[in-house]
Enzyme design. Structure first.
Site, short mmCIF file in Angstrom:
data_model
loop_
_atom_site.label_atom_id
_atom_site.label_comp_id
_atom_site.label_asym_id
_atom_site.label_seq_id
_atom_site.Cartn_x
_atom_site.Cartn_y
_atom_site.Cartn_z
N CYS A 76 0.73 -1.29 -0.04
CA CYS A 76 -0.13 0.28 -0.13
C CYS A 76 0.99 1.34 0.03
CB CYS A 76 -1.47 0.21 1.80
SG CYS A 76 -1.96 1.59 1.34
N GLU A 115 -4.81 -8.81 1.02
CA GLU A 115 -5.18 -8.54 2.55
C GLU A 115 -3.85 -7.78 2.46
OE1 GLU A 115 -1.37 -9.65 5.35
OE2 GLU A 115 -1.26 -9.44 2.84
N ARG A 159 -1.48 -10.44 14.63
CA ARG A 159 -0.71 -10.12 13.31
C ARG A 159 -2.12 -9.45 13.33
NH1 ARG A 159 3.57 -10.59 10.04
NH2 ARG A 159 3.36 -10.27 8.01
N ARG A 161 -4.61 -7.94 10.39
CA ARG A 161 -4.43 -7.97 8.49
C ARG A 161 -6.09 -7.37 7.81
NH1 ARG A 161 -0.23 -6.95 9.88
NH2 ARG A 161 1.46 -6.97 8.75
#
Length: 318
Positions: A76, A115, A159, A161
């Site tokens: 991103c 993702e 984590r 996401r």
């Protein structure tokens, strides 16, 4: 009509194939992959027998075989929103999301799964995420998005996401529930036998002493500690999120040693027969850039169940 026990997918921004493994687990066959990082391509070749195509910006849609699901853990970069005079269609150009949008528009697959980091939802006060969702919906997809934490799906790594799922038809989809506690791996389950490890993984004494001194609470072994930007040392019975660009001592096991290549892979849910063919620093980067496979497997299973229900169940009865 696609048999959803045997479907085709493409693996964009493939890294070392974590998303691929997740979708192969539910019957998918990869017909195209793309990754530009040379070390990641070496690992991909060693484990899947094929070298991904390179830079996705140089690949035209007609070079990609037909497929049912597009998959991508896309990087991103900040979106620059161009003014109204340029129009809505230009908002994503110059970003790698535009490449996904371009391929979805030209190939029109049944579904996709994307993702990204959790912070995508907050970037530019939420505008970036809103642009992404708007553009996916403008292509005619029914879109769902949710932040999922790897800790909830069986690996000892915190984590978080964002997972974005889309369907060409108005398919009802629910993100998978967390697994039961007894199905979750503990830190002790993924650690190697220290007696057989190379001494290179142990840090120097002064680093151990510094970590132990700065750690504010006692905690049973085994634990993983990490040092935040402020210098505070926090121990947990799980790892914080693996990061591609972190320092070599970002996370330490029992304040004594760095995780091995195999332990880093296990923290992301990779199988033990996954081959390591690159340097330690390259594996650290690759696992930091990869995905928690159990999360992807769970999402893949939910997606395929939803597709089967729609195309072979509900739709045919209506």
């Amino acid at each position: 009509m696609t048999d959803w026990n045997n479907f085709k997918f493409i693996d964009l921004f493939a890294g070392i194939g974590g998303i691929r493994i997740g979708f192969e687990s539910v019957g998918g066959k990869c017909v195209f992959s793309s990754e530009w990082d040379k070390d990641a391509c070496k690992t991909y070749l060693a484990n899947f027998g094929e070298t991904p195509f390179g830079d996705i910006t140089q690949i035209t849609a007609d070079q990609i075989p037909d497929f049912d699901i597009l998959l991508g853990g896309f990087p991103c970069q900040p979106f620059s929103i161009i003014g109204d005079k340029e129009g809505f269609n230009h908002e994503t150009q110059g970003t790698l999301f535009f490449e996904i949008e371009r391929i979805l528009k030209e190939k029109q697959p049944n579904a996709f799964m994307l993702e990204n980091v959790r912070n995508l939802t907050a970037h530019d006060n939420g505008k970036t995420f809103k642009v992404i969702i708007n553009h996916l919906e403008a292509l005619g997809y029914t879109v769902y998005a949710k932040v999922l934490n790897a800790l909830d799906y069986g690996v000892p790594q915190k984590r978080e996401r964002i997972i974005i799922v889309g369907f060409k038809d108005p398919i009802l989809f629910t993100f998978p529930d967390p697994v039961r506690e007894k199905e979750k791996k503990k830190l002790s389950d993924i650690l190697e036998d220290e007696n057989s490890l190379d001494p290179k993984y142990w840090v120097k004494d002064y680093i151990k002493e510094k970590r132990n001194f700065k750690m504010k609470k006692e905690i049973a072994r085994p634990f993983i500690s990490h040092e935040n930007v402020g210098g505070a040392i926090t121990p947990h019975h799980f790892s914080c999120a693996l990061r591609a660009g972190a320092s070599s001592n970002y996370i330490l096991i029992n304040n004594e040693r760095r995780p091995t290549e195999r332990e880093l892979l296990r923290l992301q849910g990779f199988p033990d027969d996954f081959k390591v063919v690159v340097s330690y620093s390259a594996i650290r980067k690759q696992t930091g850039n990869s995905v928690a496979i159990p999360v992807i497997k769970a999402v893949a299973k939910s997606m395929i169940n939803a597709l089967k229900q729609y195309y072979h169940g509900t739709k045919n009865k209506s």
